[in-house]
Write a protein that holds these residues in place. Structure first.
Motif, PDB file in Angstrom:
ATOM      1  N   ILE A 216      -1.284  -1.161 -27.965  1.00 33.45           N
ATOM      2  CA  ILE A 216      -2.418  -1.818 -28.627  1.00 33.45           C
ATOM      3  C   ILE A 216      -2.080  -2.167 -30.072  1.00 33.45           C
ATOM      4  CG2 ILE A 216      -4.803  -1.484 -29.414  1.00 33.45           C
ATOM      5  CD1 ILE A 216      -4.855  -1.771 -26.483  1.00 33.45           C
ATOM      6  N   ALA A 217      -1.452  -1.236 -30.773  1.00 30.54           N
ATOM      7  CA  ALA A 217      -1.241  -1.415 -32.209  1.00 30.54           C
ATOM      8  C   ALA A 217      -0.450  -2.689 -32.531  1.00 30.54           C
ATOM      9  CB  ALA A 217      -0.551  -0.174 -32.786  1.00 30.54           C
ATOM     10  N   PRO A 218       0.666  -2.970 -31.841  1.00 36.33           N
ATOM     11  CA  PRO A 218       1.373  -4.227 -32.158  1.00 36.33           C
ATOM     12  C   PRO A 218       0.530  -5.459 -31.876  1.00 36.33           C
ATOM     13  CG  PRO A 218       2.769  -2.780 -30.871  1.00 36.33           C
ATOM     14  CD  PRO A 218       1.404  -2.181 -30.845  1.00 36.33           C
ATOM     15  N   ILE A 219      -0.261  -5.408 -30.779  1.00 32.37           N
ATOM     16  CA  ILE A 219      -1.104  -6.566 -30.452  1.00 32.37           C
ATOM     17  C   ILE A 219      -2.125  -6.775 -31.563  1.00 32.37           C
ATOM     18  CG2 ILE A 219      -2.829  -7.436 -28.831  1.00 32.37           C
ATOM     19  CD1 ILE A 219      -1.328  -5.920 -26.628  1.00 32.37           C
ATOM     20  N   GLU A 220      -2.750  -5.681 -31.992  1.00 29.69           N
ATOM     21  CA  GLU A 220      -3.739  -5.770 -33.068  1.00 29.69           C
ATOM     22  C   GLU A 220      -3.091  -6.273 -34.352  1.00 29.69           C
ATOM     23  OE1 GLU A 220      -7.084  -4.967 -33.498  1.00 29.69           O
ATOM     24  OE2 GLU A 220      -7.309  -4.970 -31.315  1.00 29.69           O
ATOM     25  N   PHE A 221      -1.876  -5.788 -34.598  1.00 33.82           N
ATOM     26  CA  PHE A 221      -1.165  -6.196 -35.817  1.00 33.82           C
ATOM     27  C   PHE A 221      -0.886  -7.694 -35.794  1.00 33.82           C
ATOM     28  CE2 PHE A 221       2.866  -6.861 -38.129  1.00 33.82           C
ATOM     29  CZ  PHE A 221       2.432  -6.483 -39.392  1.00 33.82           C
ATOM     30  N   ILE A 222      -0.435  -8.170 -34.620  1.00 35.53           N
ATOM     31  CA  ILE A 222      -0.135  -9.611 -34.506  1.00 35.53           C
ATOM     32  C   ILE A 222      -1.417 -10.420 -34.687  1.00 35.53           C
ATOM     33  CG2 ILE A 222       0.595 -11.421 -32.900  1.00 35.53           C
ATOM     34  CD1 ILE A 222       2.558  -9.263 -31.761  1.00 35.53           C
ATOM     35  N   SER A 223      -2.497  -9.979 -34.019  1.00 34.82           N
ATOM     36  CA  SER A 223      -3.751 -10.732 -34.138  1.00 34.82           C
ATOM     37  C   SER A 223      -4.248 -10.709 -35.576  1.00 34.82           C
ATOM     38  CB  SER A 223      -4.801 -10.187 -33.176  1.00 34.82           C
ATOM     39  OG  SER A 223      -5.467  -9.098 -33.754  1.00 34.82           O
ATOM     40  N   PHE A 224      -3.961  -9.603 -36.287  1.00 39.03           N
ATOM     41  CA  PHE A 224      -4.359  -9.524 -37.692  1.00 39.03           C
ATOM     42  C   PHE A 224      -3.544 -10.489 -38.538  1.00 39.03           C
ATOM     43  CE2 PHE A 224      -4.085  -7.547 -41.931  1.00 39.03           C
ATOM     44  CZ  PHE A 224      -5.422  -7.456 -42.223  1.00 39.03           C
ATOM     45  N   MET A 225      -2.240 -10.558 -38.265  1.00 40.05           N
ATOM     46  CA  MET A 225      -1.372 -11.408 -39.073  1.00 40.05           C
ATOM     47  C   MET A 225      -1.591 -12.894 -38.776  1.00 40.05           C
ATOM     48  SD  MET A 225      -0.056  -9.362 -41.013  1.00 40.05           S
ATOM     49  CE  MET A 225       1.074 -10.417 -41.914  1.00 40.05           C
ATOM     50  N   VAL A 226      -2.151 -13.192 -37.594  1.00 44.55           N
ATOM     51  CA  VAL A 226      -2.384 -14.586 -37.222  1.00 44.55           C
ATOM     52  C   VAL A 226      -3.595 -15.149 -37.967  1.00 44.55           C
ATOM     53  CG1 VAL A 226      -3.258 -15.939 -35.272  1.00 44.55           C
ATOM     54  CG2 VAL A 226      -1.191 -14.602 -35.012  1.00 44.55           C
ATOM     55  N   ARG A 227      -4.455 -14.232 -38.425  1.00 45.30           N
ATOM     56  CA  ARG A 227      -5.715 -14.658 -39.050  1.00 45.30           C
ATOM     57  C   ARG A 227      -5.579 -15.742 -40.118  1.00 45.30           C
ATOM     58  NH1 ARG A 227      -9.053  -9.016 -39.808  1.00 45.30           N
ATOM     59  NH2 ARG A 227      -9.694  -8.786 -37.638  1.00 45.30           N
ATOM     60  N   PRO A 228      -4.702 -15.574 -41.123  1.00 42.64           N
ATOM     61  CA  PRO A 228      -4.645 -16.632 -42.148  1.00 42.64           C
ATOM     62  C   PRO A 228      -4.210 -17.971 -41.562  1.00 42.64           C
ATOM     63  CG  PRO A 228      -2.872 -15.048 -42.445  1.00 42.64           C
ATOM     64  CD  PRO A 228      -3.811 -14.459 -41.447  1.00 42.64           C
ATOM     65  N   PHE A 229      -3.319 -17.936 -40.555  1.00 45.39           N
ATOM     66  CA  PHE A 229      -2.860 -19.193 -39.954  1.00 45.39           C
ATOM     67  C   PHE A 229      -3.997 -19.865 -39.191  1.00 45.39           C
ATOM     68  CE2 PHE A 229       0.897 -16.588 -40.518  1.00 45.39           C
ATOM     69  CZ  PHE A 229       1.721 -17.469 -41.192  1.00 45.39           C
ATOM     70  N   SER A 230      -4.724 -19.066 -38.405  1.00 48.56           N
ATOM     71  CA  SER A 230      -5.825 -19.663 -37.634  1.00 48.56           C
ATOM     72  C   SER A 230      -6.878 -20.206 -38.586  1.00 48.56           C
ATOM     73  CB  SER A 230      -6.429 -18.645 -36.675  1.00 48.56           C
ATOM     74  OG  SER A 230      -7.167 -17.687 -37.377  1.00 48.56           O
ATOM     75  N   LEU A 231      -7.105 -19.462 -39.666  1.00 54.48           N
ATOM     76  CA  LEU A 231      -8.100 -19.893 -40.660  1.00 54.48           C
ATOM     77  C   LEU A 231      -7.698 -21.240 -41.266  1.00 54.48           C
ATOM     78  CD1 LEU A 231     -10.629 -18.413 -41.536  1.00 54.48           C
ATOM     79  CD2 LEU A 231      -9.348 -17.386 -43.401  1.00 54.48           C
TER      80      LEU A 231
END
Lengths: 163, 262
Positions: B170-185
């Motif tokens: 879970i942790a890597p998936i959450e980390f990736i989804s967290f890091m994607v945030r600025p790009f998606s924004l």
């Protein structure tokens, strides 16, 4: 796509001017004006809340005063009713007394009158008896030629009248 | 734009053109020319400032203008209150600036000023701009998160109630989804603004091309395209508002994560 084609030559200018203008927006508009606008709104909300509270207090006070007035009014009404009832009772008592006194007077007068009537009747009766006895004596003397004593005649008359 | 020849380059509108300071304005080797992009940012800032100043009368009984300004500030205030809670109020200046800056930029870029010979430039259709805004938002999330929670902020990557054996997955998936945030924004706003403008330009090229090709083509192609353009322009105004709202809303949701973790 100019966004990519011009990236190398324009990114510095884009970022620089964005930071300048967005920074101005943040510090002048966001930090400077927004809190004042929000403060005005807050002030107005506070004023409205205060006014509503004051109105509620005034209404509560009016309600309390009305309740007090109602209690007072009820007391006054009860007092007035008691006064009326007392006056009524007093009047009834007085009239009863008058009626009783009048009744008594009438009763005594009635009794008096009855007594007098009875006396008169008794007197009349004795007179009638006396006259009847004398008449009987006379009748007997004339018809039979027998002399009847007065008491005997009276006795006979009495017997005849009573029968 | 080569409209006279019936050819419209739909991407030309995104070209950044230096207005002045092309050569001389260099600081440490970076060219900081005042471009049409900067010009429209300036217009946005002026329009926004004028709008706000009009609502600064601070009257107890507000006029129409003050009411409009207060409804915008109240909108952002309520959004932060609903998403972040009481702690959200201190982010109102930033989220408000972000929302209004993007909203005004989007709307000003849609103005049909091309008729007057002035070409509006939508700076939100450049990912250099949206990217910087997204990075600022993401930085605030990181700074607030580490400031408030320290290293405990990393527990954001382990959702509440995750079974222990699942944590390494879970942790890597959450980390990736967290890091994607600025790009998606950044990409969401840039793509939405660019797509709408390109679509309008393509349709306008149909209108012009149809008219140039003769009356029959004009009736068959230009009239329906123009009708569609009117509809899409209305949609673009909606998108301008929605994208500004989404940018502000997502930023406030990310700030909520930083304030309260999960």
């Amino acid at each position: 796509m100019p966004q990519i084609a011009q990236l190398a030559e324009t990114y510095a200018s884009q970022i620089f001017w964005l930071l300048i203008f967005f920074g101005f927006t943040f510090f002048v508009v966001g930090r400077g004006m927004v809190p004042k606008v929000l403060a005005t709104v807050g002030q107005r909300d506070q004023q409205i809340a205060d006014d509503l509270a004051a109105a509620q207090a005034a209404r509560d006070k009016a309600d309390a005063e009305e309740a007090a007035w109602r209690v007072r009014e009820n007391e006054n009404r009860a007092a007035a009713q008691a006064l009326v009832a007392e006056a009524k009772a007093e009047a009834a008592r007085k009239s009863e007394k008058t009626i009783a006194a009048t009744q008594k007077r009438l009763d005594t007068r009635l009794a008096d009158a009855e007594q007098r009537i009875a006396a008169a009747r008794a007197e009349a009766m004795t007179e009638v008896e006396g006259v009847a006895a004398e008449a009987a004596q006379d009748i007997v003397a004339r018809v039979a030629g027998v002399k009847v004593t007065k008491p005997a005649a009276a006795k006979a008359v009495k017997e005849a009248l009573d029968a | 734009m080569a409209a006279e020849e019936g050819k419209v380059d739909p991407m030309h509108q995104f070209t950044v053109e230096p207005l002045f300071g092309t050569q001389g304005w260099e600081i440490a080797g970076y060219n900081l020319a005042f471009t049409n992009s900067a010009m429209w940012m300036l217009v946005t800032v002026i329009a926004l400032t004028v709008f706000m100043v009009g609502g600064m009368k601070r009257e107890l009984v507000p006029g129409r203008w003050q009411m409009a300004v207060e409804s915008f500030t109240g909108f952002i205030d309520n959004m932060l209150e609903a998403n972040v809670g009481k702690e959200g109020r201190k982010y109102v200046p930033y989220i408000f600036s972000l929302f209004m800056f993007i909203l005004f930029g989007n709307l000003l870029g849609l103005l049909p000023l091309g008729v007057l010979g002035i070409h509006p430039f939508t700076f939100t259709s450049h990912f250099t701009i949206t990217g910087v805004l997204a990075i600022i938002s993401f930085s605030i999330v990181l700074i607030v998160g580490f400031w408030k929670h320290g290293l405990h902020f990393f527990s954001l990557f382990v959702p509440h109630g995750t079974p222990l054996p699942m944590v390494p997955i879970i942790a890597p998936i959450e980390f990736i989804s967290f890091m994607v945030r600025p790009f998606s924004l950044a990409l969401r706003l840039f793509v939405a603004m660019m797509a709408g403008h390109v679509l309008l330009k393509v349709l306008s090229s149909f209108v012009i091309g149809g008219i140039n090709a003769g009356a029959g083509f004009a009736a068959l192609v230009s009239v329906p395209s123009f009708a569609l353009m009117i509809g899409i322009s209305a949609l673009e105004i909606l998108v301008a508002g929605i994208q500004a709202y989404v940018f502000a809303l997502l930023t406030s949701l990310y700030i909520n994560d930083a304030e309260h973790l999960h």
